[in-house]
Design an enzyme around this catalytic site. Structure first.
Site, PDB file in Angstrom:
ATOM      1  N   ASP A  31      12.220  27.519 -13.326  1.00 33.68           N
ATOM      2  CA  ASP A  31      13.360  28.421 -13.126  1.00 33.68           C
ATOM      3  C   ASP A  31      14.613  27.776 -13.690  1.00 33.68           C
ATOM      4  O   ASP A  31      15.213  26.903 -13.059  1.00 33.68           O
ATOM      5  CB  ASP A  31      13.539  28.720 -11.632  1.00 33.68           C
ATOM      6  N   GLU A  50      18.562  27.499 -15.358  1.00 37.24           N
ATOM      7  CA  GLU A  50      19.908  28.069 -15.253  1.00 37.24           C
ATOM      8  C   GLU A  50      20.545  27.973 -16.638  1.00 37.24           C
ATOM      9  O   GLU A  50      20.220  27.073 -17.424  1.00 37.24           O
ATOM     10  CB  GLU A  50      20.759  27.326 -14.223  1.00 37.24           C
ATOM     11  N   ALA A  51      21.447  28.908 -16.917  1.00 41.75           N
ATOM     12  CA  ALA A  51      22.027  28.963 -18.260  1.00 41.75           C
ATOM     13  C   ALA A  51      23.508  29.296 -18.200  1.00 41.75           C
ATOM     14  O   ALA A  51      24.009  29.806 -17.186  1.00 41.75           O
ATOM     15  CB  ALA A  51      21.288  30.003 -19.105  1.00 41.75           C
ATOM     16  N   ASP A  66      13.060  33.787 -17.670  1.00 40.79           N
ATOM     17  CA  ASP A  66      13.176  32.363 -17.998  1.00 40.79           C
ATOM     18  C   ASP A  66      12.531  32.028 -19.340  1.00 40.79           C
ATOM     19  O   ASP A  66      13.127  31.340 -20.172  1.00 40.79           O
ATOM     20  CB  ASP A  66      12.556  31.509 -16.885  1.00 40.79           C
ATOM     21  N   HIS A 119      20.855  30.049  -7.042  1.00 40.26           N
ATOM     22  CA  HIS A 119      21.161  29.913  -8.475  1.00 40.26           C
ATOM     23  C   HIS A 119      21.341  28.461  -8.898  1.00 40.26           C
ATOM     24  O   HIS A 119      21.761  28.205 -10.028  1.00 40.26           O
ATOM     25  CB  HIS A 119      22.375  30.753  -8.879  1.00 40.26           C
ATOM     26  N   ASP A 137      16.169  26.887  -6.523  1.00 34.30           N
ATOM     27  CA  ASP A 137      15.387  28.109  -6.760  1.00 34.30           C
ATOM     28  C   ASP A 137      13.910  27.780  -6.912  1.00 34.30           C
ATOM     29  O   ASP A 137      13.046  28.447  -6.339  1.00 34.30           O
ATOM     30  CB  ASP A 137      15.875  28.816  -8.029  1.00 34.30           C
TER      31      ASP A 137
END
Length: 251
Positions: free
Chosen positions: A45, A47-48, A145, A203, A208
């Site tokens: 998972d 994050e961006a 993802d 998040h 996550d």
């Protein structure tokens, strides 16, 4: 900024030790469980980078790359691979992104690039002979993802998408919905079914994915078979179908 945790380290993490109402750690009879199609699973998972109202066409860059390796026949945690990632196009995070993910600019400034993280991750895969001697599949919450963030990042980094990100994976959200005959829901919604609450910062990629492993373990306990159910050709065909549908409507 690349951290790996062994199964021994994880066993001491209270958030991973499930207990019943009397406070006694649960024990499961593994012999009653059906054999899974893969020897290992990688809960994933990312994050961006993001901005408020950025939309789908926003050029998201991966800034957190967390993975938890699960043993396929027990769904016990083997090891964690976790790294933050320094973006190249927009290295300064928006206030919205920092608040959403809990990731600081200081952390990002000293993090490796995406290609550097992939090299370390491939060393991690080699350690367990994943996708080589041992069969393995990614588990994600939805298609985004791998389908979107990894695809976009590889384009930005001007590298080919690794072969292990080009094969089918397990969309746990879709699998959960099909098995329990319910509407698709997010991590919070899936946890709620088990009477659980999200642990950590929502998040945050690593939090996550930790909660994702809890859901996967509960599903395994209920007899779910973790077959792959998502891939790139599926979404390409869906896009073609939508285009054909729009064309018919215009005609």
């Amino acid at each position: 900024m690349i951290n790996n945790k062994s199964s021994e380290d994880i066993s001491n993490d209270k958030s991973f030790n499930e207990k019943n109402e009397e406070g006694v750690t649960k024990m499961y009879d593994f012999q009653d469980k059906k054999e899974q199609p893969f020897q290992y699973y990688l809960c994933f998972d990312v994050e961006a980078t993001c901005e408020k109202g950025g939309g789908f066409d926003y050029k998201n860059e991966i800034i957190e790359f967390p993975i938890i390796l699960l043993e396929g026949n027990t769904f016990e945690i083997v090891e964690i691979f976790h790294s933050y990632v320094k973006p190249s196009v927009k290295p300064i995070l928006s206030d919205f992104c920092k608040e959403l993910t809990g990731i600081s600019q200081t952390t990002i400034d000293v993090s490796p690039s995406f290609p550097e993280v992939l090299i370390k991750f491939q060393e991690f895969l080699h350690k367990y002979q994943l996708f080589y001697e041992n069969t393995c599949a990614f588990i994600t919450d939805g298609p985004w993802d791998i389908r979107d963030f990894v695809r976009k990042q590889c384009t930005i980094s001007q590298i080919d998408r690794p072969s292990y990100f080009s094969i089918p994976w397990v969309d746990i959200r879709a699998l959960f919905s099909k098995f329990y005959n319910c509407e698709r829901t997010n991590i919070d919604g899936m946890l709620t079914r088990y009477g659980l609450e999200f642990v950590g910062h929502k998040h945050s990629g690593i939090d996550d994915v930790k909660n994702l492993t809890i859901i996967a373990k509960r599903m395994w306990e209920d007899g779910v078979i973790f077959n792959v159910n998502d891939d790139f050709p599926k979404w390409k065909e869906n896009r073609k179908s939508k285009k054909r549908s729009r064309k018919c409507k215009k005609e």
